[in-house]
Motif scaffolding. Structure first.
Motif, PDB file in Angstrom:
ATOM      1  N   HIS A 184       0.755  -1.130   0.117  1.00 44.35           N
ATOM      2  CA  HIS A 184       0.060  -0.009   0.020  1.00 44.35           C
ATOM      3  C   HIS A 184       0.979   1.171   0.072  1.00 44.35           C
ATOM      4  N   ARG A 185       1.862   1.265  -0.887  1.00 48.89           N
ATOM      5  CA  ARG A 185       2.884   2.231  -0.872  1.00 48.89           C
ATOM      6  C   ARG A 185       2.535   2.908  -2.339  1.00 48.89           C
ATOM      7  N   PHE A 186       3.047   4.216  -2.400  1.00 50.23           N
ATOM      8  CA  PHE A 186       3.226   5.080  -3.674  1.00 50.23           C
ATOM      9  C   PHE A 186       4.853   5.667  -3.560  1.00 50.23           C
ATOM     10  N   VAL A 187       5.299   5.645  -4.646  1.00 55.08           N
ATOM     11  CA  VAL A 187       6.635   5.953  -5.022  1.00 55.08           C
ATOM     12  C   VAL A 187       6.788   6.976  -6.019  1.00 55.08           C
ATOM     13  N   PHE A 188       7.586   8.156  -5.731  1.00 52.59           N
ATOM     14  CA  PHE A 188       7.663   9.187  -6.834  1.00 52.59           C
ATOM     15  C   PHE A 188       9.257   9.713  -6.712  1.00 52.59           C
ATOM     16  N   SER A 189       9.143  10.679  -7.949  1.00 54.10           N
ATOM     17  CA  SER A 189      10.528  11.388  -7.766  1.00 54.10           C
ATOM     18  C   SER A 189      10.286  12.950  -7.913  1.00 54.10           C
ATOM     19  N   LEU A 190      11.227  13.730  -7.410  1.00 51.69           N
ATOM     20  CA  LEU A 190      10.971  15.120  -7.135  1.00 51.69           C
ATOM     21  C   LEU A 190      12.077  15.576  -8.262  1.00 51.69           C
ATOM     22  N   TYR A 191      11.723  16.266  -9.448  1.00 54.46           N
ATOM     23  CA  TYR A 191      12.547  16.712 -10.351  1.00 54.46           C
ATOM     24  C   TYR A 191      13.445  17.757  -9.992  1.00 54.46           C
ATOM     25  N   ASP A 192      12.763  18.745  -9.389  1.00 54.59           N
ATOM     26  CA  ASP A 192      13.934  20.115  -9.176  1.00 54.59           C
ATOM     27  C   ASP A 192      14.725  19.851  -7.887  1.00 54.59           C
TER      28      ASP A 192
ATOM     29  N   LYS B 199      20.483  14.339 -10.816  1.00 56.86           N
ATOM     30  CA  LYS B 199      20.257  15.402 -11.231  1.00 56.86           C
ATOM     31  C   LYS B 199      18.839  15.403 -12.257  1.00 56.86           C
ATOM     32  N   GLN B 200      17.891  16.160 -11.851  1.00 57.02           N
ATOM     33  CA  GLN B 200      16.664  15.978 -12.532  1.00 57.02           C
ATOM     34  C   GLN B 200      16.000  14.776 -12.881  1.00 57.02           C
ATOM     35  N   PRO B 201      15.647  14.095 -11.881  1.00 61.15           N
ATOM     36  CA  PRO B 201      14.983  12.745 -12.368  1.00 61.15           C
ATOM     37  C   PRO B 201      13.603  13.175 -12.921  1.00 61.15           C
ATOM     38  N   TYR B 202      13.346  12.538 -14.356  1.00 59.44           N
ATOM     39  CA  TYR B 202      12.444  13.018 -15.166  1.00 59.44           C
ATOM     40  C   TYR B 202      11.281  11.974 -15.350  1.00 59.44           C
ATOM     41  N   ASP B 203      11.399  10.721 -14.839  1.00 60.01           N
ATOM     42  CA  ASP B 203      10.432   9.640 -14.895  1.00 60.01           C
ATOM     43  C   ASP B 203      11.144   8.545 -13.872  1.00 60.01           C
ATOM     44  N   GLY B 204       9.967   7.596 -13.733  1.00 59.42           N
ATOM     45  CA  GLY B 204      10.407   6.264 -12.924  1.00 59.42           C
ATOM     46  C   GLY B 204       9.707   5.233 -13.460  1.00 59.42           C
ATOM     47  N   LEU B 205      10.239   4.073 -12.873  1.00 65.76           N
ATOM     48  CA  LEU B 205       9.112   2.841 -13.255  1.00 65.76           C
ATOM     49  C   LEU B 205       9.556   1.893 -11.812  1.00 65.76           C
ATOM     50  N   ILE B 206       8.598   0.895 -11.999  1.00 71.97           N
ATOM     51  CA  ILE B 206       8.718   0.022 -11.033  1.00 71.97           C
ATOM     52  C   ILE B 206       8.759  -1.564 -11.613  1.00 71.97           C
ATOM     53  N   THR B 207       9.774  -2.196 -11.386  1.00 77.23           N
ATOM     54  CA  THR B 207       9.915  -3.435 -12.054  1.00 77.23           C
ATOM     55  C   THR B 207       8.605  -4.482 -11.797  1.00 77.23           C
ATOM     56  N   PRO B 208       8.400  -5.356 -12.787  1.00 74.92           N
ATOM     57  CA  PRO B 208       7.240  -6.198 -12.699  1.00 74.92           C
ATOM     58  C   PRO B 208       6.994  -6.998 -11.564  1.00 74.92           C
TER      59      PRO B 208
ATOM     60  N   ILE C  99      13.143   2.634 -10.231  1.00 71.90           N
ATOM     61  CA  ILE C  99      14.409   3.129 -10.962  1.00 71.90           C
ATOM     62  C   ILE C  99      13.837   4.492 -11.487  1.00 71.90           C
ATOM     63  N   ALA C 100      14.545   5.589 -11.289  1.00 74.61           N
ATOM     64  CA  ALA C 100      14.411   6.735 -11.701  1.00 74.61           C
ATOM     65  C   ALA C 100      15.400   7.030 -13.031  1.00 74.61           C
ATOM     66  N   GLY C 101      15.011   7.696 -14.012  1.00 74.61           N
ATOM     67  CA  GLY C 101      15.736   8.176 -14.984  1.00 74.61           C
ATOM     68  C   GLY C 101      16.273   9.691 -14.696  1.00 74.61           C
ATOM     69  N   LEU C 102      17.645  10.041 -15.045  1.00 73.08           N
ATOM     70  CA  LEU C 102      18.173  11.208 -14.775  1.00 73.08           C
ATOM     71  C   LEU C 102      18.271  12.258 -16.040  1.00 73.08           C
ATOM     72  N   PHE C 103      17.486  13.219 -16.146  1.00 73.77           N
ATOM     73  CA  PHE C 103      17.771  14.062 -17.215  1.00 73.77           C
ATOM     74  C   PHE C 103      18.958  15.046 -17.313  1.00 73.77           C
ATOM     75  N   GLY C 104      19.380  15.595 -15.901  1.00 71.93           N
ATOM     76  CA  GLY C 104      20.450  16.419 -15.774  1.00 71.93           C
ATOM     77  C   GLY C 104      21.865  15.602 -15.984  1.00 71.93           C
ATOM     78  N   GLU C 105      21.945  14.441 -15.862  1.00 71.67           N
ATOM     79  CA  GLU C 105      23.244  13.538 -16.122  1.00 71.67           C
ATOM     80  C   GLU C 105      22.887  12.120 -16.486  1.00 71.67           C
ATOM     81  N   ASP C 106      23.966  11.556 -16.676  1.00 69.85           N
ATOM     82  CA  ASP C 106      23.842  10.120 -17.224  1.00 69.85           C
ATOM     83  C   ASP C 106      23.700   9.212 -16.141  1.00 69.85           C
TER      84      ASP C 106
END
Length: 374
Positions: free
Chosen positions: A161-169, A193-202, A208-215
């Motif tokens: 019963h959890r929610f997970v999210f990233s803070l872009y700024d 820097k700047q996580p722009y999206d996220g996913l949860i494995t099946p 996992i959060a993707g980063l826009f501001g760095e590789d």
């Protein structure tokens, strides 16, 4: 007028009823989002026909959908901050609220009782009752620039019963636990820097959060949150060449097939094959353009890929065993979304500039139907 279509399959069975609710079980309905008109079509995927058209849903330019536990209701998240609850068996809008100024997606809790919405404006995440859309909790994100709050992105529901999210700024991952009827918030700063999206494995273990501001990517093990966030795949991103990126690929467009993750290379005409246990790259597949969505057929045997402009008229199919491209489709400009039927025998693909949805048999790789979208 060009339209954007998002096809979302739902386990519902149907026959047509123009003014009455359908009185039957669920099994083979789908929902199609129509951006230009702020409306939704409910379609019978067996008969390949439209059943209901539901209007008045606001700005659906970046819409997403989740479903109630009994699969009767769909919750539509609009870009204008709108949250709409529609009755799929009656073809009606049950309730619509505007809960923010600019929303970017949502999720439904494990027990189906709570709906969470991620906001660019005013930032943060709001949680509502799935029953009547009344506000349950308002989770305000970290303040930036004095009074403005960070955009939230990559919102997913997780076991427990959890929610997970990233803070872009502010470069954070937060875990919101509402399992005991109280708000428990775990915060993980400095993830990149700047996580722009996220996913949860099946299986629901890794966020996992993707980063826009760095590789690179940021990974949180939800079984062992005490271990904090780890960095993986430091090469993943725009790289030293800084090639033009026409559209950042969505992380929810990643495909998992066995122990291999298939993901779009950022700014490159490649799909990466990555070991999902070690998160080490295994291979690269050359493709037609910059991938946007890389999707696995439910049995994991095929990977379907669409592309960013100017190659957004094409879909390619990759064999996961040989890593060879086995089919290339040219369907028309504006191929934006793909969705498999629950058992994977068909894929439904939206073609924006032709105002239609095409249906393809995934075994024979032959187109079997076209549906107009108004």
């Amino acid at each position: 007028m060009n339209r954007f279509f998002l096809i979302v399959f739902l386990l519902i069975t149907s026959t047509f009823a123009s003014a009455e609710c359908l009185v039957r079980g669920t099994g083979d309905l789908a929902v199609i989002i129509e951006r230009a008109t702020g409306s939704v079509q409910v379609v019978d995927t067996t008969q390949k026909k439209s059943l209901f058209h539901i209007a008045g849903l606001g700005d659906l330019s970046h819409a997403s959908v989740v479903y109630s536990r009994d699969a009767r209701y769909a919750y539509i998240f609009g870009r204008d901050g709108g949250l709409s609850k529609i009755d799929i068996l009656c073809g009606t809008l049950v309730k619509r609220i505007v809960q923010g100024g600019n929303s970017i997606g949502g999720a439904i809790s494990q027990d189906g009782k709570l709906i969470a919405v991620s906001n660019y404006e005013p930032g943060g995440v709001k949680v509502f009752s799935a029953y009547d859309l009344s506000l349950v909790v308002d989770v305000q994100s970290t303040v930036v620039d004095g009074s403005k709050r960070s955009k939230t992105v990559g919102l997913v529901d997780a076991p427990g019963h959890r929610f997970v999210f990233s803070l872009y700024d502010t470069g954070e991952i937060w875990v919101l636990d509402l399992s005991n009827g109280q708000l428990d918030l775990q915060k993980y700063p400095n993830i990149g820097k700047q996580p722009y999206d996220g996913l949860i494995t099946p299986e629901g273990r890794y966020y996992i959060a993707g980063l826009f501001g760095e590789d690179g990517l940021a990974k949180l093990d939800l079984w062992h949150t005490e271990k904090g966030v780890a960095r993986i795949m430091d090469h993943y991103g725009k790289g030293e060449q800084k090639l033009p990126v026409f559209k950042m690929p969505h992380l929810e467009g990643w495909a998992m097939a066995g122990n291999t993750a298939f993901l779009p290379a950022v700014g490159h005409h490649e799909v990466l094959a990555v070991d999902s246990l070690s998160w080490q790259e295994k291979a690269r597949v050359k493709v037609h353009g910059q991938p946007v969505f890389v999707m696995a057929r439910p049995d994991g045997r095929q990977i379907w890929v669409n592309f960013a402009f100017p190659n957004n008229d094409t879909v390619q199919v990759i064999d996961t065993e040989t890593l060879q491209i086995v089919k290339t489709f040219t369907l028309g400009k504006g191929v934006l979304h793909m969705e498999f039927s629950p058992r994977g025998e068909e894929v439904w693909i939206s073609v924006r500039d032709k105002d239609q949805v095409v249906v393809i048999d995934t075994d024979t790789l032959v187109q079997t139907a076209e549906l107009p979208v108004t």
